[in-house]
Structure formats: C-alpha cells, structure tokens
Design a protein around this motif. Structure first.
Motif, short mmCIF file in Angstrom:
data_model
loop_
_atom_site.label_atom_id
_atom_site.label_comp_id
_atom_site.label_asym_id
_atom_site.label_seq_id
_atom_site.Cartn_x
_atom_site.Cartn_y
_atom_site.Cartn_z
N PHE A 225 0.54 -1.34 0.24
CA PHE A 225 0.24 0.11 -0.15
C PHE A 225 0.79 1.22 -0.13
O PHE A 225 0.38 2.38 -0.46
N GLY A 226 2.40 1.00 0.30
CA GLY A 226 3.16 2.53 0.56
C GLY A 226 3.92 1.94 0.63
O GLY A 226 4.46 0.61 0.53
N MET A 227 5.48 3.02 0.57
CA MET A 227 6.76 2.73 0.24
C MET A 227 7.96 3.97 0.92
O MET A 227 7.35 5.43 0.34
N ASP A 228 8.36 3.68 1.39
CA ASP A 228 9.65 4.67 1.86
C ASP A 228 11.20 4.23 1.47
O ASP A 228 11.36 3.23 1.58
N VAL A 229 11.99 5.44 0.90
CA VAL A 229 13.19 4.38 0.96
C VAL A 229 14.30 5.42 1.02
O VAL A 229 14.13 6.59 2.41
N ASN A 230 15.75 4.79 1.51
CA ASN A 230 16.72 5.87 2.72
C ASN A 230 17.40 4.48 2.06
O ASN A 230 17.85 4.09 0.99
N ASP A 231 18.84 4.81 3.11
CA ASP A 231 20.22 3.74 2.67
C ASP A 231 20.20 3.82 4.36
O ASP A 231 19.93 4.49 5.67
N ASN A 232 21.60 2.54 4.49
CA ASN A 232 21.64 2.55 6.25
C ASN A 232 23.63 0.98 5.69
O ASN A 232 23.42 0.56 4.97
N MET A 233 23.71 1.24 6.64
CA MET A 233 25.17 -0.02 6.21
C MET A 233 24.32 -1.32 6.96
O MET A 233 25.39 -2.25 6.78
N ARG A 234 22.97 -2.06 6.49
CA ARG A 234 22.74 -2.92 6.62
C ARG A 234 22.98 -3.87 7.95
O ARG A 234 21.94 -4.88 8.07
N SER A 235 22.44 -3.29 9.39
CA SER A 235 22.65 -3.63 10.36
C SER A 235 22.06 -2.90 11.69
O SER A 235 22.39 -3.16 12.75
#
Lengths: 327, 327, 327, 327
Positions: A225-235
């Motif tokens: 129904f929805g989404m958002d994005v960003n980033d991280n170091m996987r942990s």
C-alpha cells in the motif's frame, strides 16, 4: 524525459532529533509548521506523511493545512505517535489494557485527521511493540495482541486504509512486526482488505531481506500500500540519504515496482541528524531521478531473459549500464 | 528425575567435513556406517536423521538398518541431498527444468527410504535455492517455484510428512525459505496438511528471530513437525555445540515447547569440525538434560504471571534460577 | 584514456570449489595449469597470486612457469596453504609444536617459490589460527604465537616481503588476525620492515571497517604491501564480484589509494561458485576501469574541501558524479 | 565466601532516557541528585561514574558530594559530556577548530572535578567523533585529530588518568575509536603513560570481539584502566542487564581479569529504558556475585591445561560447571 513521478517525505525528515546521548537535540526544536516550510523548499516534493499529534505546538488541522497549501504540499498519510512515553511498553501489546485502549483511541482520532486531509492511509508503526529480553513475554499472546489491535481499527474504519510499517528492531530489541513475511502472515490472519504494508527499503535491507523480493512478495499478496526509501549500513536503521550506499539494490527495488506497474508515491524516510534537511532531500531525489531515467533505459526484456537463466553477470551488466549511464 | 526425553542427531554430526579452504577435509572421510557406529557411542542418543543417498559407499537400506540396529538407533527422518553439485543453482528453483525434475525424482526416492525405515518425515533443506546477486532472479517466479516443488511432493505422497528447514543463507547468499514467517507463508499457500517446519534453533537465532517466538508461531499454525538445536555467534550458521554460547535462549526455546505440550525428539544439528564428535554430542546432551531438569523445577505459573506484566527482571530471575540450579 | 593499471587475481578465482554441502564440488576439479589457462582468457589480467603447493597435480615450478608464459601472466605473490587438514587447529598457533614447525617449513619452502618467480611477497593467510568457543584458548598465548610465527619467518628471510591478510572469521569462528588495527598492532610488535598487510576490501567491509579508512591507516604505518577486492553483503566473506553491491565504498577505497600515490596491482579475490570465472573477472575489471576513469574525472581538490568540512552531501555529490559519468 | 569485590555503576543507569522516537522520554526527568539517591538503594554499590556537567539542575560539587556521602558512594570517574548538541559533528575531530577548543576546555574543567572527588580517571567517550557516509571525511586527518585531542589533555594533566571507551558506532555510523586494537594503536602513538582503555564488555561483544581477548590484549599493553559490563544481542549497544543473554562470555571475561590479577571496580553500564533501575542493578550484581563464586570454584589449572590443547569441550565443561553450580 520529464519526470511524472510523485515524490514524498515523512515530515520528520525536516524536524530536528534527540537521541540518548545528545539529549539537548541535534538542533533547535522545530514545529510541524517549520518543518512543512522546509519541506516546501525541496525542489520536487509534492506530498508528506505527517506525525500526529502535530509536534512543536498546539496546531489545528486548518493551520497545518494552510502551511501545506502555501508550500504546494498535500498529505499522503498520517502517522499517529504510538511510540512515545506512555506507550514505552507497547501500544497494541501493552500489558496494561488501559494503555491498549489509549492507543486505540489515539489512532481512531488520527483516522479522522486522515479523513480531514483526504490522505491515503493511517500509518501504523508500533515500534514499542515487542520485547527486549528472553523470557520477557508470552510470544503467542503478544503476537495475538499485535493482530487484534490492528484488526479492530481496520474493521471499525472500513473507509480507510491502514498500513503497517515493519522493522526488525529499535526502539525495542525485537519488534513484533519484524519482517515482510511476518507482517503478511498477520495481515492474512486479520483478513481484512484495508490492511496493507508500508515497505521501508532500509528496514528490509537491514533485516537481511532483499527489498526487491520483499516488494514482490507484498505485491503478490495485494498488500503493498505504500513505500519509502533511505539507506543504511545493513545492521541498523540508519535512515541515511537514499542511494548513497546501496544504489544497485535501490534500483532493483524500483525495477520491481515498475515491472509490477505499482504506481504510488516514492517517499523518503530519512533522518538527517547532522545534515541540512533540504539538501539531504534534494540529494536523494536527484538520485531517484537517476533511477527513473535508468528505468526508462532499462531493457526489461533482456533483463528478464537473463533472470530466467539466473544469469547474475548478464543481468547485472544490463542493470548497471542502465543506471550508470543515467546520471 | 530420570529423563524420558528422546534425543536425536543428524548423522552428519558424525561425519567429517570439507570447506572451501580445507579441501582435503577436517579428517579422514567416513561412510554412513562409520558415522552410525560413532553415533552409537553417544550416551543417550536414540534416533538419527540420515542423509540420502548414503554417503561413503554403496550401501543398501538393509546394511544401514543393520548398523542402526546394532547401535540401538532408529530413524526420525531422511534428508535427501538436494544441495550437491548438480543442484548448485537450485533444486526446486533451478532454472533448468531438467534439474528441477531430477530434484523431484531424487526426493521421491528418498520418500521410499522414509517408508522403509518407518521414519517420521522427509526433510527438505533446499540450501541452493535462492540467489546471490541483486537482479539475478525474478523473485516472484523463484518463490512460486519454491512452493510448487514442495507442493507437488506433498500431494503425491499424502502418507508422508515433509518438513522444510529454513535458513537465512549459506550456501546461497540468500535462501528462499529464509525465516519461520516466510516458510509459514509458503506452507499456508501450498495448503496441504502434510507440510511443516523443521525448526533449527541456530537458524532462527542467526536470522535475528527469537527461537522461542519462532517455535510458538509454528505451533500456533500447527506446523512444528520437528526441531534441532546447536549454537552460533548470531551472525552465521556455526553449528556449534548446543548450550555453549546461548543457554538462556535455548532454555526459553524448550520452555516454549513444553508449555505447548510439544512432544517430539530433541535433535542435534552440530558440525564439530575440530572436535571429537562423540564428545561434542555428549557435551550437548548433558546440557540438554540440565535444561530438562530446569523445566521440572521451573515455576510455570509464576513465570506466566511475570510475562503477563512484561516483567523482564522478574521472569528472568525465575528462569535463571531454575536453569542454573539444575546442573 | 587508456588504462595503465596492472590487474591481477588470485589463481583460485579460476578453480572450482567445494563447501560443506556441495562436497562433490561446484564443478569438475581443475589443476593450477587449467586455472592459469582460464586466467589467460581474461581481457586485462597481467599477474596472479598462486596457491602453493600447486593444486590438481604434481607440477614443477617450470611447468607452472610455462603455463604463465603462454598466457602472458607473471606472479605477484605465493600463498602457502596453511589452512588445510593438518592445520585445522592452527598453523602459527597450533597447540602441537610439531604442526607449528610444519607450518614454518611449509612457508619457508613457499618463500623459495617466491624467489623462483621473482614475486613480490609471501602471502600469509592463517585462516585456521584463532578459536571457535569461549574459554577454548589462552588469548595471550595465542596472540603471541601468531606474532612469533610471522616474526621468525620475516627475520629468517629478510630479502622477502611477508604480507598478512586479515579477516574477521571463517573458517574459524574468530581469526586471530581479525582486523586492520589488530594486524598493525602485531606488525608493530614484530618490528621488522618486511612484514606488511594485504588488505582485502571485502574483509574490511564485513568486519565493519570502512575499507578506505583501513587503507589510509595501513598506509600511514607504511604497511600497505598489497590489496585485493571483491564484494559481499557485509556479514560474511562472500567473495562476490567487485563493484556489484558496494560501488561507492569501492570507489572511496581506490580514491584513498590514489590520493596517497599508492601504486600497486589491483587484484581480485573472488570465488565465482556458480558463475563463469572468466566472465566474473571481466565483469569486475570492467567496473574497475570505470573506477579508473572516475578517478581521472574526480575533482580531488573540491572533494578535499568538502571533507575538510565533513560535508557528506557535498563530498558525495562530487564522488557520485565522477563515478556515475564514467561508465 | 563473602564478596570483597567493589561494584560500581555509571550514574546514568539511574537516569531516565530519551531516544529519537520517545522524545518525551521513558519517564520523568531526574536530576543527578535523584539518580544518586536511587543508586544508594542498590544493595551492593559502592562507586559511581558521574556525567559532567551534572544533569537536571545547577548543582555544585559540594551538593553532589553530600548526596554521595548520604548514600555511601564514592566517585570512580567523571564522564565529560562531549557528545551533546554542540559536539554533534565531533569533539576532538570537529571540523570547526572552535568546537575542538571547546571540547578541550570542557574536559579540562572535568579534570578538576576528578581532582575534587579524588576519582580515578577522566573518561573519554567521543561518541560523536567519526563519520556517517562514505567520502565524508579525510580518514587520515580524522584519526590524527582523535589522537591529538587526547594526547594534549594527557600531557597537560600528567597527574590524572584518561581512559578511552571505544565503541564500534552509535550515535555516529562509525566511531573513530572503534575497537580495542584501534584504540591501543592510538594510545601507543600518543605515547603517554596516563592514557588507557575503559573496556565495555558490550562494546567488545557487539564489535565482534571476544571480550576476554580484548581484556587480555589491553592488559598485555598495560592499558586496561577500567571496565564495565552489560549485555546485548551482538549487533547493537543495547546496554541490557549483565549476564542475561551471554553469561558464558561474561564469565570468561572476568576469568581473564582474575587470571591476570586485575583488581579494579566491576562496573555496570546499563540503560534500563523500561525497567526499574534499582531492580536492574540488583539483578546484574546478583549475577556478578554468581560469577565471583564461580571464579572461586573454578579449577584454573585444569582449565589452563585444556586451553593449552585448545580443547573446547574440556575447557567449557570446567567453566560451565563452576558457573552453573554457583548460583
């Protein structure tokens, strides 16, 4: 190509933050009105997700509406704050029935704010629902309460959509809606058409999922129904600027949405603790436009053919070229 | 208290291993007969899970049966090897339909071995089914193939149980049956009564699950068909000796089984690369007997009362005392 | 711009592999001669690092030399296999002094192979040196043995360079040379000029280091003697194709080398389990050439100015543009 | 056996907390005086580490001293707050020289508080010193600034000890003093006798170190000036109650201290977000007393003999028995 994509952001992107160390905050406190005015400075932002109650003052829907209007913004969703002090031991799963009731009433009021603004959904992020220690909770009872709380709201408000944003952990050591699969299991058990997933790219990534796979799965259940994005170091849920660390997986995520003709807002859920928030949003959207152009260039048919053979090198060559020549 | 618990082990516990570095192996190769004779030396082992085809030689069911008999062992399950060279790009999800057919035929033959030994289940561990790289696969198609492969087997063999052992990864960078929730989603979609989960404590642990929560969830879906234990450092499937690193979570796992009256074999899935395999099994089972005694001592009612309040300190005090006074 | 960069690869890139599941291997076994002939097919490969003893047969230095010659390859380093069965409990740190002696003799012979081929270094990868369980080892003694073993070799062979390739873990649960800082501590304590680091990008990445920071640190100590690249999911040494998952951090790594005028071979340490090995090498080197072109375009001065302000968005905008317009 | 061990805690153990979600805090704000009065209720606490400036009001050293006296507490260390808003982009490594100067002045004043209370050390936890994004900083310059800042303080205050508490990350995505080895490298480069390590068990654990190994290394360099304990899930600094999740590694940590005759305070660094802080401290110290008793029972000689053979099962059997029979 001119972009037809609608871009959005959680309004908290334009707030300042505290954490357990910088208890005096990473900047002067801002009201939601301040934040909306900052959001208005981002080059290509059209919609926002608003925390509710409105932070930094006692603002009416109308005052917020004016601020949105003067910045050319509309509301995609409302996020009731069910993770503040009173909910420290849980909202839907709080051991105290009075607090569970309070959560219900709180979200019910937020539902009216959704109606007021004509937004798409009530966003549920029950970040305090879960556990910290082994043996702390009765896992069966906790999970049941997680589903019951959402189910009651969805059945009482059939005119609205409710989206659950799962996350592996934080602030609890373990959050009950921890993954795309767990959330889908819960949604299927709840069994109502107006409950879906708000898929956060970074939550999937740091949960060890492939965000593209998570998106496909949620779509196949009719629940994205929805989404958002960003980033991280996987942990950890670093909420860094989208595209800065994992551009390829971000591209695969949007490729999956496009392939399935998923047409919704591309939203940001970033926490620019030490960055200028407008610059951080512009930086992300600049990259998302590269992604948009990359999707236009991408040879979907050749890519599918490579994928049908599980040909990693072949598929990647097609994808890398499309993305890296679209800057 | 004398133990009534049945203990088991994967027969590979008593094999020797290779990895990508020690390609000459961590010891002299052993046949399955050798391994069974070693398993017979473990103080309290009653049942084993057998890889099939039988390793280390061309052995008949009868020869294996004799070895089992002379060691007082019976068979709890058969694990068809669907992760060897020919299946390097997948068994159920292999891009080559011929290989998928081969997997099907292979497991079908293993089903007959289950029947021969009167074992409880065919164990499916499709460790090569998944992906390594972004963009490598069509996630929707891959997941569908994962379910179809299992579903076909289960419907063709309604007299047998099929258990899926999920794991986040290894040898693939991402395995399609990666978590308890994903596996339950798949099983519910398959929709047959004879498909369940073999829950590996270590797989849950390193996938960031609480193994106790995973067990409760699988039980609540009526799908916990088997289990095994080991230990690890939470970031990889180290298959270390059970109880050596995470005794509290192991105790909570068994507490959850007991609370739900789950009565099945307590199995070991350990890879003692550099340890004496008999000593490693004895060491684990000694600790599991501590766990058994701890469960006898545990005040389930007081614990439930603490959990009802989400009282971590109270619940842990009860659990720690029961375990640590049961050595 | 035509590339002046020398590219290399560990010769194992062109071997086939086994692991603990696919014990029959991910392909037909190959000899080192086969592998060299495959390496010769890679478009831009000039140098290789050779395992020793030579695998897959009983080959003389001369036979290997002929194969190298006909493929236009020379030798950058020799990697003595100190992680095979006999060394399962350690090479330099083995509890058995006879095995420690064996490791010493083995590496001493490998040193002669370095001399024979005029290679740059003996590469030490003591992957079996470490521990698996809490309480297993005397940590002070283990670390001392780790340093003593290297120190003795370096002092006995002052004409040669010895490079240590650190890694957090695998095959041991914890490896004694686990990080750039630990390895530098050891090297400083050894105190000899001919001991340095072979920095593997992926090992740094999955150890939670920033590979660029690791490179700078090793350079600042005068100890960066070699490097290789690959990629992974940050939680394991996946040895995937370089640039496929973490292109930005790879670019920052090479930026750091260039900024410090570090001029050495750009090597690959990849394990293409399921890929065509020549294609996997070509794919990686194609991306490394993008990196090379990106470095030519990169505005080092503007980047430094942004870094002097810790301006993440500014610095990234410069770096992303240089890389993404260099495909 | 009656305990001779001195127990301590960071005074923040008795504060309430905020985080980025529960911005209204996990309870009513408390002053340092409130916190000291709560610390006084813990059964066996003798010393505390105090944040400075004193939180929750404008208190003099004398007022704090009175509160300590009436609770029978003395001061082991002072922790200057170099991680609040003004230091959001770093203290020693801030790009603004004015802020670096401010950090210096701030810590210099804290040094006088150490002198006032006759405490053991100034504790440096430069949690904002590091980076978030690839390309954000000049790694060589950042690391140099990290060392210079500490070195200047240590040389200006030769009568005092300065302890560095390293941590992999949080609140920065990467902290410059990230590990025991990196910190020792820095300390050796600084080259002053009054700079050491405050080893936090949980920071070592979640950095992938073996805390016992970290302690041994710091001791071997003569730099283990202090320690504290807690617990976590190995992937974040959860600051949970000591002994609740990883009792064996905690026992190995204290075994290593005892073996080396390290005699210092056993401190707690816990953040009981949702627990009663006095109960959480009592719970931890109860377990630490089990550890104390376990060390009395432990057969050090037999354990050393097992370790000399790297005999994991043998060593663990000795350790488990000593700990688990000491409840």
């Amino acid at each position: 190509m001119s972009s037809n994509q609608v871009y959005g952001a959680g309004i908290w992107h334009f707030a300042t933050y505290v954490d357990r160390y910088a208890t005096d905050g990473y900047g002067e406190p801002r009201s939601i009105i301040d934040a909306i005015d900052l959001a208005g400075k981002v080059r290509d932002l059209s919609v926002v997700d608003l925390n509710w109650p409105f932070f930094g003052g006692d603002f009416t829907n109308e005052q917020v509406g004016e601020a949105l209007d003067r910045n050319g913004l509309s509301v995609v969703g409302i996020t009731p704050e069910i993770y503040s002090r009173v909910f420290a031991k849980g909202s839907f799963t709080n051991p105290d029935p009075g607090v569970r009731r309070l959560a219900h009433e709180h979200i019910t009021k937020a539902a009216d704010v959704v109606r007021h603004f004509g937004a798409d959904y009530v966003k549920l992020w029950p970040g305090q629902d879960g556990w910290d220690y082994p043996f702390q909770v009765d896992h069966g009872a906790l999970w049941k309460a997680s589903m019951d709380g959402v189910g009651q709201l969805a059945s009482e408000n059939p005119d609205l959509k409710f989206v659950i944003e799962y996350k592996p952990r934080e602030p609890r050591v373990h959050m009950s809606y921890d993954s795309v699969s767990r959330t889908l299991l819960g949604i299927e058990k709840i069994g109502l058409p107006n409950v879906g997933i708000l898929l956060d790219f970074g939550h999937a990534l740091y949960g060890g999922e492939s965000p593209a796979d998570s998106a496909q799965l949620a779509i196949d259940y009719g629940r994205l129904f929805g989404m958002d994005v960003n980033d991280n170091m996987r942990s950890w849920d670093d909420d860094m600027v989208a595209g800065t660390v994992h551009p390829i997986e971000l591209f695969e995520f949007f490729y999956t949405l496009r392939k399935n003709n998923w047409e919704g807002v591309w939203q940001l859920d970033q926490f620019p603790f030490r960055e200028d928030c407008v610059q951080a949003a512009d930086h992300a959207i600049d990259f998302l436009k590269t992604v948009e152009r990359g999707l236009e260039k991408l040879d979907f048919k050749a890519l599918q053919a490579a994928q049908d053979k599980h040909d990693a090198m072949g598929a990647l060559a097609i994808a890398q070229k499309a993305l890296y020549t679209s800057w």
